[in-house]
Motif scaffolding. Structure first.
Motif, PDB file in Angstrom:
ATOM      1  N   ASN A  52       0.840  -1.193   0.000  1.00 20.84           N
ATOM      2  CA  ASN A  52       0.000   0.000   0.000  1.00 20.84           C
ATOM      3  C   ASN A  52       0.877   1.245   0.000  1.00 20.84           C
ATOM      4  N   PRO A  53       0.441   2.315  -0.665  1.00 15.15           N
ATOM      5  CA  PRO A  53       1.243   3.553  -0.670  1.00 15.15           C
ATOM      6  C   PRO A  53       1.445   4.075   0.748  1.00 15.15           C
ATOM      7  N   ILE A  54       2.595   4.677   1.000  1.00 10.81           N
ATOM      8  CA  ILE A  54       2.860   5.310   2.294  1.00 10.81           C
ATOM      9  C   ILE A  54       2.043   6.598   2.363  1.00 10.81           C
ATOM     10  N   VAL A  55       1.150   6.673   3.344  1.00 10.09           N
ATOM     11  CA  VAL A  55       0.284   7.838   3.517  1.00 10.09           C
ATOM     12  C   VAL A  55       0.415   8.341   4.949  1.00 10.09           C
ATOM     13  N   PHE A  56       0.652   9.644   5.089  1.00 13.25           N
ATOM     14  CA  PHE A  56       0.670  10.288   6.400  1.00 13.25           C
ATOM     15  C   PHE A  56      -0.669  10.964   6.624  1.00 13.25           C
TER      16      PHE A  56
END
Length: 381
Positions: A52-56
């Motif tokens: 999964n994309p790294i999301v902050f």
């Protein structure tokens, strides 16, 4: 795209939230009108273990990253979008006009923020948060690199507060004054704030339950300050990018006590990667170079060990002969080692010299986002 101008904000008053979207080839983020913070930011090209994309994003839906809180109340700004990367917001808080400008620097991949006011409020706080990281895997021989820490600079010294080592039932609430840099992050990614104002803020680091929070607060009571400036960054800890934002940002690269060696090794690793275009091969090449560099020390250690081994029967005979005279044993032992060029320290010291190098190499491989999830070749990913 503007929200309608409202009346003076009251404590506890709720507002509708306006979101402003931005996307380029490296980032995708949203700016929120509540606090003018980042609602979420996606790092393109970086993925977690589940692909999964790294999301902050903040730990609660009604918050944002580095959002502005004035005198302990949330602020809703009337935002004017001046360009894709420039936003101007205004608010009226307790009779005081507040203006905030947020600028996104595409080249540096960071945000500049400036808050100005006619008369200073008592406090202005930038709030940010993320979920507490729960480390998975690792053991005594091969520790996990999934760590999370607060990091801050106080009086030009770097300090760290560990988060991932806290148990589920543990909590943390610590405030430090007069900081220049404050960050919360892992080995590879960080949220960092750099103060650029006339007055230095304090940072409060909070860990409670599953949330880790960082509040940067300016105490402005009885001051003549009319504006606050800062830089905040949310993303991967790529050494070149951090240095371009501000030299102090390099402090977020946690290479341990032998960091000065690790940075040299990272530069060499990048050099080999520029030649082979493969990080795995670059690591092998750097390992070979390091072994060649320390080879003279290894040879010295080996020769000394062999010399000591040869005279062991004679040393045993000396101890038997002078077993009641320790002074004589020491005298004869030293004389014998001098005669045969044998010194026990000669076998130990070369190994001690190498320890910092290989500790630094271990940290370089484990902490450098440049080789984060990079494949080797074929099926070895």
């Amino acid at each position: 795209e503007n929200i309608a101008a409202g009346v003076q904000q009251k404590v506890g008053e709720s507002f509708s939230e306006a979101l402003f979207d931005y996307e380029d080839d490296k980032f995708k983020w949203q700016l929120s009108s509540v606090g003018m913070g980042i609602k979420s930011i996606e790092l393109k090209g970086y993925f977690d273990k589940k692909k999964n994309p790294i999301v902050f994003k903040p730990t609660t839906q009604d918050a944002s990253l580095f959002n502005t809180v004035i005198e302990n109340q949330k602020i809703s700004f009337v935002i004017e979008k001046l360009s894709d990367t420039l936003y101007s917001g205004t608010a009226l808080v307790n009779g005081k006009n507040i203006k905030k400008i947020v600028t996104y620097n595409k080249d540096l991949m960071s945000f500049s923020t400036e808050i100005s006011f006619d008369s200073a409020p008592n406090t202005i706080t930038f709030e940010s948060s993320e979920n507490k990281l729960k480390a998975e895997g690792g053991n005594f021989l091969i520790p996990s690199f999934e760590t999370q820490d607060f990091l801050y600079t106080e009086k030009n010294k770097v300090h760290t507060e560990h988060i991932s080592s806290l148990k589920d039932t543990d909590s943390l609430n610590k405030t430090v004054n007069n900081i220049t840099l404050a960050s919360i992050g892992s080995h590879y990614f960080t949220q960092a704030f750099i103060d650029k104002s006339e007055i230095a803020p304090n940072v409060t680091m909070i860990v409670q339950g599953t949330a880790a929070k960082m509040n940067i607060t300016y105490n402005l009571k009885d001051t003549k300050v009319t504006s606050l400036k800062g830089i905040f960054f949310i993303g991967a800890k790529v050494s070149e990018d951090l240095a371009k934002i501000d030299p102090i940002m390099s402090e977020t690269l946690n290479y341990g006590m032998f960091g000065f060696i690790a940075k040299i090794l990272l530069d060499l690793l990048k050099y080999f990667h520029s030649i082979f275009s493969n990080w795995g091969v670059a690591i092998i090449a750097l390992t070979l170079v390091m072994r060649i560099v320390v080879l003279p020390l290894n040879i010295l250690s080996f020769r000394s060990a062999r010399a000591m081994q040869k005279i062991q029967p004679q040393l045993k005979a000396v101890r038997e002969k002078y077993k009641n005279d320790p002074m004589a044993v020491n005298r004869e032992t030293m004389a014998m080692m001098k005669e045969h060029n044998a010194n026990p320290l000669s076998s130990c010291l070369p190994m001690l010299v190498q320890i910092p190098i290989f500790f630094a190499f271990w940290k370089t491989i484990g902490s450098s986002v440049e080789i984060y999830q990079q494949p080797f070749f074929g099926w070895i990913t």
